[in-house]
Design a protein around this motif. Structure first.
Motif, PDB file in Angstrom:
ATOM      1  N   GLY A  81      -1.237 -12.111 -13.848  1.00  0.00           N
ATOM      2  CA  GLY A  81      -0.776 -10.734 -13.965  1.00  0.00           C
ATOM      3  C   GLY A  81      -1.948  -9.788 -14.151  1.00  0.00           C
ATOM      4  O   GLY A  81      -2.027  -8.720 -13.520  1.00  0.00           O
ATOM      5  N   VAL A  82      -2.880 -10.160 -15.029  1.00  0.00           N
ATOM      6  CA  VAL A  82      -4.083  -9.346 -15.211  1.00  0.00           C
ATOM      7  C   VAL A  82      -4.892  -9.319 -13.914  1.00  0.00           C
ATOM      8  O   VAL A  82      -5.415  -8.271 -13.507  1.00  0.00           O
ATOM      9  N   PHE A  83      -4.984 -10.467 -13.252  1.00  0.00           N
ATOM     10  CA  PHE A  83      -5.734 -10.548 -11.999  1.00  0.00           C
ATOM     11  C   PHE A  83      -5.172  -9.585 -10.962  1.00  0.00           C
ATOM     12  O   PHE A  83      -5.928  -8.880 -10.284  1.00  0.00           O
ATOM     13  N   ILE A  84      -3.849  -9.560 -10.823  1.00  0.00           N
ATOM     14  CA  ILE A  84      -3.263  -8.685  -9.804  1.00  0.00           C
ATOM     15  C   ILE A  84      -3.423  -7.222 -10.175  1.00  0.00           C
ATOM     16  O   ILE A  84      -3.596  -6.357  -9.314  1.00  0.00           O
ATOM     17  N   VAL A  85      -3.401  -6.912 -11.486  1.00  0.00           N
ATOM     18  CA  VAL A  85      -3.658  -5.539 -11.921  1.00  0.00           C
ATOM     19  C   VAL A  85      -5.063  -5.118 -11.507  1.00  0.00           C
ATOM     20  O   VAL A  85      -5.289  -4.010 -11.012  1.00  0.00           O
ATOM     21  N   VAL A  86      -6.020  -6.030 -11.688  1.00  0.00           N
ATOM     22  CA  VAL A  86      -7.410  -5.728 -11.349  1.00  0.00           C
ATOM     23  C   VAL A  86      -7.612  -5.671  -9.835  1.00  0.00           C
ATOM     24  O   VAL A  86      -8.166  -4.708  -9.304  1.00  0.00           O
ATOM     25  N   VAL A  87      -7.154  -6.713  -9.139  1.00  0.00           N
ATOM     26  CA  VAL A  87      -7.412  -6.827  -7.707  1.00  0.00           C
ATOM     27  C   VAL A  87      -6.682  -5.748  -6.905  1.00  0.00           C
ATOM     28  O   VAL A  87      -7.236  -5.174  -5.971  1.00  0.00           O
ATOM     29  N   ALA A  88      -5.429  -5.484  -7.253  1.00  0.00           N
ATOM     30  CA  ALA A  88      -4.668  -4.469  -6.530  1.00  0.00           C
ATOM     31  C   ALA A  88      -4.844  -3.092  -7.140  1.00  0.00           C
ATOM     32  O   ALA A  88      -4.764  -2.082  -6.439  1.00  0.00           O
ATOM     33  N   GLY A  89      -5.081  -3.033  -8.459  1.00  0.00           N
ATOM     34  CA  GLY A  89      -5.248  -1.736  -9.102  1.00  0.00           C
ATOM     35  C   GLY A  89      -6.573  -1.090  -8.780  1.00  0.00           C
ATOM     36  O   GLY A  89      -6.658   0.136  -8.619  1.00  0.00           O
ATOM     37  N   GLY A  93      -4.626   9.650  -0.965  1.00  0.00           N
ATOM     38  CA  GLY A  93      -5.149   9.028  -2.172  1.00  0.00           C
ATOM     39  C   GLY A  93      -4.136   8.929  -3.294  1.00  0.00           C
ATOM     40  O   GLY A  93      -4.277   8.094  -4.189  1.00  0.00           O
ATOM     41  N   LEU A  94      -3.099   9.771  -3.256  1.00  0.00           N
ATOM     42  CA  LEU A  94      -2.062   9.710  -4.289  1.00  0.00           C
ATOM     43  C   LEU A  94      -1.300   8.378  -4.273  1.00  0.00           C
ATOM     44  O   LEU A  94      -0.675   8.018  -5.267  1.00  0.00           O
ATOM     45  N   THR A  95      -1.371   7.669  -3.157  1.00  0.00           N
ATOM     46  CA  THR A  95      -0.757   6.345  -3.147  1.00  0.00           C
ATOM     47  C   THR A  95      -1.401   5.457  -4.205  1.00  0.00           C
ATOM     48  O   THR A  95      -0.765   4.533  -4.716  1.00  0.00           O
ATOM     49  N   GLY A  96      -2.661   5.760  -4.542  1.00  0.00           N
ATOM     50  CA  GLY A  96      -3.327   5.014  -5.594  1.00  0.00           C
ATOM     51  C   GLY A  96      -2.652   5.185  -6.936  1.00  0.00           C
ATOM     52  O   GLY A  96      -2.447   4.224  -7.679  1.00  0.00           O
ATOM     53  N   VAL A  97      -2.277   6.434  -7.263  1.00  0.00           N
ATOM     54  CA  VAL A  97      -1.608   6.707  -8.532  1.00  0.00           C
ATOM     55  C   VAL A  97      -0.227   6.077  -8.561  1.00  0.00           C
ATOM     56  O   VAL A  97       0.163   5.404  -9.523  1.00  0.00           O
ATOM     57  N   PHE A  98       0.534   6.278  -7.491  1.00  0.00           N
ATOM     58  CA  PHE A  98       1.901   5.772  -7.439  1.00  0.00           C
ATOM     59  C   PHE A  98       1.952   4.254  -7.333  1.00  0.00           C
ATOM     60  O   PHE A  98       2.966   3.646  -7.664  1.00  0.00           O
ATOM     61  N   GLY A  99       0.873   3.654  -6.858  1.00  0.00           N
ATOM     62  CA  GLY A  99       0.826   2.203  -6.814  1.00  0.00           C
ATOM     63  C   GLY A  99       0.273   1.589  -8.081  1.00  0.00           C
ATOM     64  O   GLY A  99       0.676   0.497  -8.479  1.00  0.00           O
ATOM     65  N   LEU A 100      -0.643   2.302  -8.745  1.00  0.00           N
ATOM     66  CA  LEU A 100      -1.340   1.733  -9.898  1.00  0.00           C
ATOM     67  C   LEU A 100      -0.442   1.582 -11.116  1.00  0.00           C
ATOM     68  O   LEU A 100      -0.478   0.557 -11.810  1.00  0.00           O
ATOM     69  N   VAL A 101       0.361   2.593 -11.410  1.00  0.00           N
ATOM     70  CA  VAL A 101       1.192   2.562 -12.616  1.00  0.00           C
ATOM     71  C   VAL A 101       2.158   1.367 -12.610  1.00  0.00           C
ATOM     72  O   VAL A 101       2.192   0.585 -13.566  1.00  0.00           O
ATOM     73  N   PRO A 102       2.957   1.158 -11.551  1.00  0.00           N
ATOM     74  CA  PRO A 102       3.824  -0.035 -11.560  1.00  0.00           C
ATOM     75  C   PRO A 102       3.044  -1.333 -11.512  1.00  0.00           C
ATOM     76  O   PRO A 102       3.506  -2.352 -12.053  1.00  0.00           O
ATOM     77  N   LEU A 103       1.869  -1.325 -10.907  1.00  0.00           N
ATOM     78  CA  LEU A 103       1.053  -2.532 -10.879  1.00  0.00           C
ATOM     79  C   LEU A 103       0.619  -2.932 -12.286  1.00  0.00           C
ATOM     80  O   LEU A 103       0.660  -4.103 -12.651  1.00  0.00           O
TER      81      LEU A 103
END
Length: 444
Positions: A382-390, A74-84
């Motif tokens: 950019g906002v869309f990708i933050v939402v969809v991938a974040g 689940g930590l991949t979520g944290v490490f992926g979310l911040v740069p996203l």
């Protein structure tokens, strides 16, 4: 006799025409493929997405093999979310200033480099979780700039009335690769190891780099300013004045944060359905089932171009997604009673969820592309990708932590029920979104 024969031939011809029209109404609308640039990018994705999905499977599988912990996965979520978040917002602003073809060339090259780094760490058998997560964060930073730019050019490649069909075609390819990748990757991990999967991803990305290189220059229409904080803020101000767009993002966040149990797949495959800890068939099937549903939704998605109330379609699609995840949680909970039956039900619910997600994404993306000006389209993407991938990355953290407390069945099923409740609340509280139509919005 001549007249009769002519009438018969005409009757057959008319009948064939009606049959062809019916089939076109059932199967995917392929008109966007008449655009050479769209067709080239779409075809390259067929190869590239398979390789990318091998990495999507390999990273959590490698982390779980090292740690045996869903919380660490689940930590991949944290490490992926911040740069996203950071790069998604800034990258969207950059896409509203820079030539978009050039930006795609740079970021695609960056994705190739990060895939090569994944290969190197696996080939050297470093088995360092923090190195893996660091490379993953770098990859997500490039992805966060690449994806909004790629989507922002879509209205330049196809006519406005073909946007839902083009989005559905893109989703179908992404989902088809997401079937082949997990099936091949999950089965090959115990045989070949992780390094080969990462290497294949590195090589297949070259196809997309070539397709991007073939694009014509794509400067932004009406661009102003520089891609700094002010530009990002201007984009957010623009978004704040469009309630329909805000609600479309809220709907997706609810669906993904509460209803995406992806981080639990290694645990569910191993603990609930008896698969090996390092991957195996059960793990591969869980990862492949959802994109299989999305492919079915895309192949039989000719109807999406005929829907007039896109807002209602999104709400119904996400409700179906939540319901399928709730039933999947029930199946996982009953796995000890009848493992094969429970696995079949769980996979079936993931297929239904994948089809529902494809429909929701196609309509939400079409609403966003048609409702924004070209000068802010990159920032909105950019906002869309933050939402969809974040959203899914937040879900990785939430589901990983919840599973350690209540178990994977309750974490999955309870999340699905929350999604259904959320859609009911939005439908009741915001009738404007429920009744939203792209065609009517353009007329007003």
């Amino acid at each position: 006799m001549g007249v009769a024969c002519g009438g018969t031939v005409a009757g057959v011809s008319n009948g064939q025409t009606r049959l062809v029209d019916r089939l076109r109404g059932i199967f995917a609308d392929t008109r966007p493929l008449t655009s050479p640039d769209f067709r080239r990018l779409w075809t390259a994705n067929i190869v590239t997405v398979i390789g990318a999905q091998l990495t999507v499977v390999a990273v959590p599988a490698q982390i779980y093999a090292i740690t045996s912990s869903s919380a660490m996965v689940g930590l991949t979520g944290v490490f992926g979310l911040v740069p996203l978040i950071v790069m998604g917002l800034w990258g969207g602003a950059l896409a509203d200033v820079m030539d978009r073809r050039r930006l795609l060339e740079i970021t695609t090259g960056g994705l190739i480099v990060t895939s090569a780094l994944f290969w190197a760490q696996a080939a050297l058998s470093l088995d360092n979780v923090w190195l893996l997560l660091g490379i993953f964060a770098l990859q997500q930073a490039f992805f966060a700039v690449n994806q909004p730019t790629r989507t922002a050019i879509l209205p330049k490649l196809v006519p406005a009335d073909q946007l839902p069909a083009a989005n559905a075609l893109n989703m179908t390819v992404l989902s088809a690769g997401a079937i082949a990748g997990p099936l091949v990757g999950g089965a090959l991990i115990p045989v070949l190891g992780y390094s080969w999967l990462y290497l294949i991803d590195t090589i297949t990305l070259m196809a997309t780099l070539y397709a991007v290189w073939r694009l014509k220059p794509m400067p932004v229409e009406g661009t102003t300013g520089a891609p700094g904080l002010r530009s990002v803020i201007d984009g957010l101000i623009y978004l704040s004045g469009h309630k329909i767009l805000l609600l479309s993002f809220a709907v997706d966040l609810i669906a993904m944060i509460f209803g995406m149990p992806r981080a639990l797949f290694p645990e569910i495959a191993h603990v609930s359905f008896g698969g090996p800890i390092e991957g195996g068939v059960q793990f591969a099937l869980l990862y492949a089932a959802m994109p299989a549903g999305a492919v079915l939704g895309g192949v039989f998605g000719g109807w999406v171009s005929r829907v007039h109330r896109q807002g209602a379609a999104v709400l119904w699609a996400v409700t179906a997604w939540g319901g399928s995840m709730a039933l999947m949680g029930l199946a996982v909970g009953l796995s000890g009673w009848q493992t094969r039956v429970a696995l079949g039900v769980a996979l079936g619910m993931l297929v239904v969820g994948g089809a529902s997600d494809m429909v929701s994404a196609a309509f939400r993306q079409s609403i966003l592309l048609s409702a924004t000006d070209d000068a802010v389209r990159g920032r909105m993407q950019g906002v869309f990708i933050v939402v969809v991938a974040g959203g899914p990355r937040l879900a990785d953290v939430l589901h990983g932590a919840a599973s350690d407390v209540v178990g994977p069945a309750w974490a999955t099923g309870g999340g699905g029920l929350l999604v259904v409740a959320g859609m009911a609340a939005i439908a009741l509280a915001f009738p404007a979104f429920r009744n939203y139509s792209i065609a009517k919005a353009k007329d007003e």
